[in-house]
Design a protein around this motif. Structure first.
Motif, short mmCIF file in Angstrom:
data_model
loop_
_atom_site.label_atom_id
_atom_site.label_comp_id
_atom_site.label_asym_id
_atom_site.label_seq_id
_atom_site.Cartn_x
_atom_site.Cartn_y
_atom_site.Cartn_z
N ARG A 158 108.42 52.10 -9.43
CA ARG A 158 108.47 51.60 -10.81
C ARG A 158 109.81 51.92 -11.45
NH1 ARG A 158 102.92 52.89 -10.61
NH2 ARG A 158 103.27 55.06 -11.22
N GLU A 207 110.38 41.67 -6.72
CA GLU A 207 109.39 42.59 -7.29
C GLU A 207 109.64 42.78 -8.79
OE1 GLU A 207 106.20 45.42 -7.34
OE2 GLU A 207 106.79 43.78 -6.00
N HIS A 250 108.37 39.66 -10.50
CA HIS A 250 106.91 39.63 -10.50
C HIS A 250 106.34 40.58 -11.54
CE1 HIS A 250 102.77 39.54 -9.07
NE2 HIS A 250 102.81 40.85 -8.95
N ARG A 251 106.86 41.79 -11.59
CA ARG A 251 106.33 42.78 -12.54
C ARG A 251 106.63 42.39 -13.98
NH1 ARG A 251 106.14 48.92 -10.26
NH2 ARG A 251 105.71 48.44 -8.07
N ILE A 263 106.83 39.30 -15.11
CA ILE A 263 105.87 38.25 -15.43
C ILE A 263 104.50 38.85 -15.75
CG2 ILE A 263 104.52 36.36 -14.40
CD1 ILE A 263 107.09 35.49 -12.96
N GLU A 264 104.06 39.80 -14.92
CA GLU A 264 102.76 40.42 -15.13
C GLU A 264 102.70 41.12 -16.48
OE1 GLU A 264 99.75 40.60 -13.45
OE2 GLU A 264 100.67 38.84 -12.52
N ARG A 265 103.75 41.86 -16.81
CA ARG A 265 103.78 42.56 -18.09
C ARG A 265 103.75 41.57 -19.25
NH1 ARG A 265 109.07 45.79 -20.26
NH2 ARG A 265 108.51 45.80 -22.45
N CYS A 298 102.68 38.42 -19.33
CA CYS A 298 101.42 37.69 -19.41
C CYS A 298 100.26 38.58 -19.83
CB CYS A 298 101.11 37.00 -18.09
SG CYS A 298 102.21 35.61 -17.70
N ARG A 299 100.22 39.81 -19.34
CA ARG A 299 99.14 40.72 -19.74
C ARG A 299 99.20 41.02 -21.23
NH1 ARG A 299 100.29 43.77 -15.04
NH2 ARG A 299 101.39 45.27 -16.37
N GLU A 343 98.00 37.86 -23.05
CA GLU A 343 96.56 37.66 -22.91
C GLU A 343 95.79 38.66 -23.78
OE1 GLU A 343 97.00 35.95 -18.36
OE2 GLU A 343 96.49 38.05 -18.72
N TYR A 350 104.10 31.23 -12.93
CA TYR A 350 104.28 31.80 -14.26
C TYR A 350 104.04 30.74 -15.33
CZ TYR A 350 107.19 33.67 -18.13
OH TYR A 350 107.68 34.10 -19.34
N ARG A 387 100.30 29.84 -15.46
CA ARG A 387 99.49 30.89 -16.07
C ARG A 387 99.55 30.79 -17.59
NH1 ARG A 387 99.69 37.30 -14.39
NH2 ARG A 387 98.25 38.10 -16.00
#
Length: 211
Positions: free
Chosen positions: A12, A59, A62-63, A65-67, A69-70, A73, A126, A129
């Motif tokens: 991380r 990576e 990807h991370r 995008i996840e952060r 989008c989360r 949401e 992305y 989503r």
């Protein structure tokens, strides 16, 4: 070199360093040495966790995008009704300004999508989503009578994402006359026309919308 006991935490840290390096130097200008310097490690130490720079950058993308989008949401889930959810989605989808490093980094990764199939697939997922977030809000609003859609929910959802991507770019651009609140007003204006709903007044803006 012995691996740290908490390999997840080390990864991380390296990913966060890669994200900072991308924002500072641009994706095309980032080198392994830049990431290592940001992480306070040697280049060899970085390669111990990631075999090559492209793997690390994927990576990081990807991370991010996840952060993004989360967080988005979660903001939508916390809103009470379809109108509030749509406003929350718009606000969470826009950068806070030129210093929004997360969004700036995500824009940096759009260029390689033309030449790299892996980056292209990640960007496409992305986009879809985000479309899915709006589609769920619009479909629920139509079903409950809160919205009277002028086109298919998916069409409107795609337009909303395209608008926020376009305006968001100018929000992070230095010396632009479009700020976050101005972009929000412009997007909600389209949303009002597309849904037949009246939305709460957007946050005060600069004179970006003045004639």
């Amino acid at each position: 070199m012995a691996r740290t006991k908490n390999q997840g935490e080390r990864r991380r840290q390296i990913v966060a360093a890669a994200q900072r390096a991308v924002v500072k130097r641009g994706l095309a200008g980032v080198r392994l040495r830049d990431v290592a310097d940001e992480a306070g490690l040697t280049a060899g130490a970085v390669l111990y966790y990631y075999d090559e720079l492209e793997t690390l950058l994927l990576e990081a993308h990807h991370r991010a995008i996840e952060r993004f989008c989360r967080d988005r949401e979660a903001a939508v889930d916390a809103a009470a009704d379809p109108r509030e959810k749509l406003i929350a989605a718009v606000r969470a989808g826009l950068p806070t300004g030129p210093d929004d490093e997360l969004v700036r980094m995500l824009y940096e990764f759009e260029g390689p999508a033309f030449r790299n199939r892996t980056f292209g697939a990640l960007n496409h997922a992305y986009f879809e989503r985000q479309v899915g977030i709006y589609h769920a809000i619009l479909a629920t609003g139509e079903a409950t009578g809160a919205f009277r859609l002028t086109a298919a929910a998916r069409v409107i959802a795609r337009n909303l994402v395209a608008l926020e991507d376009g305006y968001g770019f100018y929000v992070v651009l230095e010396d632009s006359d479009i700020d976050t609140a101005g972009a929000e007003q412009l997007i909600l204006s389209y949303a009002q026309s597309a849904t037949g709903a009246t939305f709460c007044k957007a946050r005060p803006s600069s004179d970006a919308l003045a004639p």
